[in-house]
Design an enzyme around this catalytic site. Structure first.
Site, short mmCIF file in Angstrom:
data_model
loop_
_atom_site.label_atom_id
_atom_site.label_comp_id
_atom_site.label_asym_id
_atom_site.label_seq_id
_atom_site.Cartn_x
_atom_site.Cartn_y
_atom_site.Cartn_z
N LEU A 108 -17.35 -4.52 -20.05
CA LEU A 108 -17.27 -3.13 -19.63
C LEU A 108 -18.63 -2.55 -19.99
CD1 LEU A 108 -15.08 -1.40 -18.33
CD2 LEU A 108 -14.36 -0.67 -20.61
N ASP A 109 -19.38 -2.09 -19.00
CA ASP A 109 -20.78 -1.79 -19.27
C ASP A 109 -20.98 -0.63 -20.24
OD1 ASP A 109 -21.29 0.74 -17.80
OD2 ASP A 109 -20.85 -0.45 -16.03
N TYR A 110 -22.19 -0.52 -20.72
CA TYR A 110 -22.57 0.42 -21.80
C TYR A 110 -22.12 1.85 -21.52
CZ TYR A 110 -25.73 2.86 -25.06
OH TYR A 110 -26.24 3.67 -26.05
#
Length: 246
Positions: A108-110
């Site tokens: 789950l990206d930043y």
């Protein structure tokens, strides 16, 4: 190759069961010569081992841990990784009080928030991450701009970006704000390529401003605040396994 004995299993499976890493990553480590069996480097993926064999990964002996399964409400601005070379906070910083070596299932990206599953069960992680196991993942995205219906419909067939086909399973318009020129969408994916939704919407010319994963299979964020986690129930684990095996 190590001699096949009774009750033997593949080396990469045994490593994954120890909680060190996923089976896929274990295969990479074997090929890279970072795994020893009975003091000998093993690089053959077909190698079988038993409980009597001494296995080391990066010179550290492995032992089989009790399997644990967690659901984290990942906040924005947190790295989905075991560690970060820039010293930024990672999702594992929320689990300093548990003894098991866990790792996130997928990414789950930043800049995104929402559901993230973490475990030390490599088989379970591989089951959920494999592309052929089409588990629904529900996101809510706020985008800049108000696309037409035909543009959103085109995303069911998909658009190509960096030689990858990015598509959604379904979508629903939640709201439009003509003054702010924004739209809020519910998006359902069955895949999970790197920055999938952000790249897909940017390809249409509507960049994502905020993104949250609200459901993963039957899992949701009910009762959790950002940065908090809970254990998965036996029923949830069983249902996820069944969903991944369909």
């Amino acid at each position: 190759m190590i001699e096949v004995q009774n009750k033997s299993e593949r080396l990469q499976k045994r490593i994954a069961k120890s909680g060190v890493t996923s089976r896929r990553k274990a295969e990479e480590l074997i090929v890279q010569g970072k795994v020893r069996v009975n003091q000998k480097i093993v690089t053959e993926l077909g190698t079988k081992v038993t409980d009597k064999d001494k296995i080391e990964v990066n010179n550290i002996p492995i032992t089989e841990e009790q399997k644990v399964y967690y659901l984290l409400y990942k906040p924005r601005g947190i790295i989905t990784s075991a560690k970060d070379d820039k010293g930024r906070k990672t999702v594992l910083d929320y689990f300093t009080d548990i003894p098991e070596r866990i790792y996130p299932v997928g990414r789950l990206d930043y800049d995104s928030s929402g559901i993230l599953v973490l475990t030390n069960d490599g088989d379970f992680a591989n089951l959920l991450m494999h592309p052929r196991h089409k588990i629904n993942k529900v996101y809510v995205a706020k985008i800049k701009g108000i696309p037409e219906q035909k543009e959103l419909q085109s995303l069911k067939k998909g658009i190509r970006d960096q030689n990858e086909l990015l598509k959604l399973k379904s979508y629903k318009v939640i709201s439009k704000d003509t003054k702010q020129n924004t739209m809020v969408l519910q998006i359902v994916l069955q895949e999970g390529k790197n920055r999938h939704i952000r790249r897909m919407m940017e390809g249409l010319g509507y960049p994502v401003q905020k993104l949250k994963r609200e459901q993963y299979g039957m899992l949701n964020l009910k009762g959790l605040q950002p940065g908090k986690y809970r254990k998965l129930t036996a029923k949830e684990i069983d249902e996820l396994k069944k969903a991944g095996q369909k």
